[in-house]
Design an enzyme around this catalytic site. Structure first.
Site, PDB file in Angstrom:
ATOM      1  N   LYS A  65       0.813  -1.215   0.000  1.00  0.00           N
ATOM      2  CA  LYS A  65       0.000   0.000   0.000  1.00  0.00           C
ATOM      3  C   LYS A  65       0.848   1.267   0.000  1.00  0.00           C
ATOM      4  CE  LYS A  65      -0.922  -0.225   4.920  1.00  0.00           C
ATOM      5  NZ  LYS A  65      -0.349   0.970   5.530  1.00  0.00           N
ATOM      6  N   THR A  66       1.960   1.238   0.723  1.00  0.00           N
ATOM      7  CA  THR A  66       2.830   2.407   0.702  1.00  0.00           C
ATOM      8  C   THR A  66       3.335   2.648  -0.710  1.00  0.00           C
ATOM      9  OG1 THR A  66       3.540   1.764   2.904  1.00  0.00           O
ATOM     10  CG2 THR A  66       4.778   3.514   1.846  1.00  0.00           C
ATOM     11  N   ASP A 252      -3.675   7.379   4.674  1.00  0.00           N
ATOM     12  CA  ASP A 252      -3.199   6.026   4.925  1.00  0.00           C
ATOM     13  C   ASP A 252      -3.822   5.505   6.224  1.00  0.00           C
ATOM     14  OD1 ASP A 252      -1.802   3.728   4.602  1.00  0.00           O
ATOM     15  OD2 ASP A 252       0.162   4.553   5.119  1.00  0.00           O
ATOM     16  N   GLU A 253      -3.841   4.198   6.406  1.00  0.00           N
ATOM     17  CA  GLU A 253      -4.398   3.582   7.628  1.00  0.00           C
ATOM     18  C   GLU A 253      -5.792   4.138   7.917  1.00  0.00           C
ATOM     19  OE1 GLU A 253      -2.742   1.166   8.731  1.00  0.00           O
ATOM     20  OE2 GLU A 253      -0.579   1.567   8.695  1.00  0.00           O
ATOM     21  N   GLN A 283      -7.045  -4.700  10.058  1.00  0.00           N
ATOM     22  CA  GLN A 283      -5.949  -4.143  10.851  1.00  0.00           C
ATOM     23  C   GLN A 283      -6.389  -2.960  11.698  1.00  0.00           C
ATOM     24  OE1 GLN A 283      -1.911  -4.108   9.102  1.00  0.00           O
ATOM     25  NE2 GLN A 283      -2.918  -4.679   7.187  1.00  0.00           N
ATOM     26  N   ARG A 650       3.352  -9.375  10.356  1.00  0.00           N
ATOM     27  CA  ARG A 650       4.594  -8.616  10.304  1.00  0.00           C
ATOM     28  C   ARG A 650       5.741  -9.490   9.808  1.00  0.00           C
ATOM     29  NH1 ARG A 650       2.721  -4.678   9.123  1.00  0.00           N
ATOM     30  NH2 ARG A 650       0.857  -5.970   9.072  1.00  0.00           N
TER      31      ARG A 650
END
Length: 878
Positions: A65-66, A252-253, A283, A650
């Site tokens: 996504k980044t 974002d997020e 998330q 992660r």
DNA sequence: CACCTAGTACTTTTT
DNA sequence: GTACTAGGTG
């Protein structure tokens, strides 16, 4: 800290048309398309080139996504001809913003500087700093963190003669106030809605708190967002400017935004609707901070024309890890159905270890790390891949869990970085120094004034402060009250009755120092200003007389001075403003160094957005993870489960999960976490499966298999079903458990060799049986000072230490002093040093500051300290 | 007013 | 194991 960007400034706010778009030559266009789009998959590409209108990118963990956001911004600028300053990207941490800017810089160069990036909080702070006057905010408002907030509430409690515990515990009151604020409730509305006694009490405090902060010219973290929103709603001219300026918005997020943030974004996007949000409902882990998962679930309803792009290919983890993560999170209801896939089929099984206690668990993790890093040295032919410490992280639910792990790492000499815990900017001396700076900017900031009044001690006590406060409070003569800074000056002139001569002189001195420092602000750099603060406030002299603890604090002040140098390019007044602002808004995660050759210790929450080849998650017991506060609540339990999902995802290659059958004080009953039972069994490699309860020992949790079977039958455990803190005497662990504990446990800690354990059981372990089982366990621990290998690098053999441990702290050999060369480090990593109080230690690292050298040393009995070489009396041993 | 001691209560996660 | 408080003493 993310260096200066001005959200409103360069290019100036006055609306400018986008630069005339010169038609790109076909070849040029094709080259840009190739460069920006080629590295992307189909879905990512679609997200990048869909630039007009609302766009929801449902980005699963590790789906890039980044990368999508950075490429999208690059696309906007290079292909669509959008000016960089017309783009805004909101991230979750300053660190994430800095990273994004770096990546963008690599793609498009200098233009990356002009893209507005930051957290909601930092962007709002800067907008308010610039335009806050439009809604009646003072120019130099202070930003209050949790600590400052508590001080305000404690002041009220004192006035009312109420205890700071129980239902009037400051953090509890502040939590309730914060929740109400985030729900958009004013104190008056809170009062109207209050039903219980406690709700009325909180509502009254909320009203008082709001009034007080206003008087102090201060905003708390919630206020930054609320006032940021109010700026867009109540100052039409200003709002219009920002709406016109920022044509393309990225968040974002998005799953972790709260209602205020949602409204803020909606205001900004109202005109053009060019809003790209990226998130993953699985998330969402910040509901306790007001995050509203509905923001992402309902995006399509709020923006009917929205395009939705799901990213389901994972580039991070093996299929095994993804299957485990899916196994856990699929137990949740009401999520957007999706399943990640990867080309990395198979992968190592997930290791599971049931430890005796937290120390044993930590020791097991350390052994796995040593094993893996031995592969670097090429010692293990069968090692799958070399592993660097940079690629290893240990995740846990609560900060308190880090201690046991830190001790184990310290003992084995594995360097680590701890994210979170006691934060640099929250240390007392650092806050004191910052309070001095805040005082220089504001006459109203009472909390900061009261911080500095008696640091160092000047004979100003509670009584004096009460008199000052009374003089500052509103009266009929001065309905708005008197700014605290003026009160102090007046008291110094003897204009306030009842203050002792001693206190009066002290106050006059403080007023004088403030005046002198203020005169100097415009003429000196920030580090020089801090020098002035340190010496004229008496902080420096005070710490110098405080012995070893003072050295450590002084080192922190030097560090602060060093950081302040980053703002040296700005005009002094601006530098001061920005420094004070940014130090208030730094996040834990901002300290994370992704390149350091160190193991990372971090909470599951703070780990979001990061990744490592090797991940350990510790403390998987019922009551700890899932946390006890979630056991009774379905919603909270689902959030814990999402947190588990975040943790598992992660990991890129190897994942280990561990739990301790016995924990200390009430944090879990030792029953293996239900999340372990939710992972398909064939993915697991269970290293240890002891079940003390099978032997009738109820002080421990159930064994793994028994717990798993129990969960399968739908049984549930509640906190306390084990018996932590059961009466002593009932303690009869199996002998293998006892031996393990002995090998790793209390006796081996911190260089002291033998401490009878708390239960008074101090018989010799059954070594034979133990050695037969795993001979390496008894090796260095407990025979030589465990920190002996510190600083020698991982994989190096532990040096033999003949010295009996009893003599630690006494020098054995003295060598002629090493020459001190200006501008060069005097201490070298791995040096053995002697300190008059801390005794013997090993230099972990050191670094030069402007006037000094800061040495980080692992001491035998006192842990790791950072000392200033000029102050600490350190001797290098031969 | 500052410092020390003993006792108590408490432990999620963070911008 | 700690963080904070109250209460006593210098």
């Amino acid at each position: 800290m993310n260096l200066p960007f001005d959200p409103t400034g360069e290019p100036p706010l006055a609306h400018r048309a986008a630069p005339a778009r010169s038609p790109l030559a076909a070849a040029e266009r094709a080259a840009i398309e190739e460069r920006i789009l080629a590295p992307l998959n189909d879905a990512q590409r679609r997200a990048v080139i869909t630039t007009a209108g609302p766009l929801l990118v449902l980005a699963g963990a590790g789906s890039g996504k980044t990368r999508v956001i950075t490429h999208r911004i690059a696309w906007l600028i290079e292909h669509e001809g959008v000016a960089p300053w017309q783009i805004l990207a909101v991230t979750f941490t300053n660190k994430a913003a800095a990273e994004m800017r770096d990546r963008l810089y690599e793609m498009i160069g200098e233009a990356a500087r002009d893209v507005a990036m930051g957290t909601f909080h930092s962007i709002c702070a800067r907008m308010l700093r610039r335009d806050g006057e439009a809604i009646g905010l003072p120019k130099g408002f202070a930003i209050y963190d949790a600590d400052d907030q508590v001080r305000v509430i404690k002041g009220f409690l004192k006035e009312d003669d109420l205890p700071a515990t129980g239902e009037t515990k400051p953090s509890l009151i502040l939590g309730a106030i914060s929740r109400a604020k985030n729900d958009g409730l004013s104190p008056e509305q809170m009062e109207d809605r209050a039903v219980t006694h406690h709700e009325r009490l909180v509502a009254r405090f909320a009203r008082r708190y709001a009034t007080e902060l206003k008087r102090l010219d201060a905003l708390d973290f919630d206020d930054l967002l609320l006032e940021g929103l109010r700026l867009l709603q109540d100052a039409p001219t200003v709002a219009e400017r920002y709406r016109t300026k920022w044509q393309y918005l990225h968040v974002d997020e998005y799953q972790d935004t709260n209602r205020i943030q949602y409204n803020w974004v909606r205001e900004l996007a109202a005109k053009h609707g060019n809003l790209c949000v990226v998130g993953d409902d699985d998330q969402s882990i910040y509901s306790w901070r007001g995050a509203d998962i509905r923001n992402i679930l309902d995006f399509e309803r709020d923006w009917p024309t929205a395009e939705v792009v799901p990213l389901e290919q994972n580039y991070r983890s093996t299929q095994t890890i993804l299957d485990a993560a899916h196994g856990v999170v699929s137990h949740n209801h009401g999520r957007k159905q999706k399943k990640l896939w990867t080309e990395l089929q198979g992968g190592d099984q997930i290791r599971v270890y049931g430890a005796f206690d937290a120390e044993d668990e930590a020791a097991w993790i350390v052994r796995r790390i040593e094993e893996a890093s031995a592969a670097i040295a090429g010692r293990r032919a069968d090692a799958p891949e070399p592993v660097s410490l940079t690629g290893i992280a240990i995740l846990y639910r609560t900060n308190a869990q880090s201690r046991a792990i830190e001790e184990a790492l310290l003992r084995s000499g594995i360097p680590y970085q701890l994210i979170g815990g006691t934060k640099f900017y929250q240390r007392r001396e650092v806050k004191d120094a910052l309070a001095w700076l805040r005082v220089l900017r504001s006459d109203s900031d009472r909390i900061s004034y009261e911080r500095i009044l008696n640091v160092p001690p000047r004979g100003i006590g509670e009584k004096t402060i009460e008199l000052l406060r009374a003089a500052s409070d509103p009266t009929t003569k001065s309905p708005d009250g008197v700014p605290y800074g003026h009160v102090i000056a007046a008291a110094g002139r003897g204009e306030i009755a009842g203050i002792s001569t001693r206190a009066r002189n002290a106050l006059a001195g403080i007023a004088d120092v403030i005046r002198r420092l203020r005169d100097r602000i415009a003429a000196v750099t920030l580090p020089e200003l801090l020098d002035g603060v340190y010496s004229e406030s008496g902080l420096r002299a005070h710490l110098a007389s405080e012995g070893v603890e003072g050295e450590e604090r002084w080192a922190n002040l030097l560090e602060l001075r060093g950081i302040s140098g980053r703002f040296i390019e700005l005009a002094p007044l601006d530098a001061l403003d920005r420094f004070v602002e940014e130090t208030a808004l730094v996040a834990d995660q901002d300290a994370f160094d992704g390149d350091a050759e160190r193991v990372t210790l971090i909470t599951l929450h703070a780990a979001k957005g990061l990744e490592w080849p090797t991940v350990f998650i510790a403390g998987l017991t019922e009551g700890l993870f899932p946390h006890s506060r979630a056991l009774m609540d379905q919603e909270q339990m689902e959030e814990e489960r999402r947190l588990c999902y975040v943790g598992i995802t992660r990991a890129k290659r190897r994942l280990s999960l561990s739990y301790a059958l016995r924990r200390g004080w009430g944090d879990g009953d030792g029953t293996p976490s239900r999340f372990l039972a939710e992972i398909p069994e064939e993915l697991l490699d269970v290293a240890n499966d002891e079940d003390p309860r099978a032997d009738g020992d109820t002080r421990f949790g159930r064994g793994f298999r028994s717990a798993r079977a129990g969960f399968a039958r739908g049984e549930s455990w509640r906190e306390g079903s084990g018996t932590p803190g059961a009466p002593s005497g009932a303690f009869r662990p199996g002998r293998d458990l006892e031996a393990r504990r002995r090998a790793y446990g209390a006796g081996a800690r911190s260089g002291s060799l033998h401490v009878p354990d708390a239960d008074g059981i101090d018989e010799a372990p059954d070594d034979d049986e133990f050695l037969g089982e795993s001979p390496e366990l008894l090796q260095p621990v407990g025979r030589v000072p465990p920190w002996a290998a510190l600083g020698r690098g991982v994989g190096a053999s532990s040096p033999t230490v003949e010295t009996p441990v009893e003599s630690v702290g006494r020098p054995r050999v003295t060598t002629p002093p090493r020459p001190r060369i200006p501008g060069e480090r005097y201490f070298r990593d791995g040096d053995r040093v002697l300190h008059p109080t801390f005794g013997e230690g090993i230099v972990v690292t050191s670094k030069l500051t402007r006037h000094d050298e800061e040495v980080t040393i692992a001491f035998a009995g006192s842990g790791v300290k950072t000392l200033a070489a000029s102050i600490a009396k350190l001797e290098v041993q031969g």
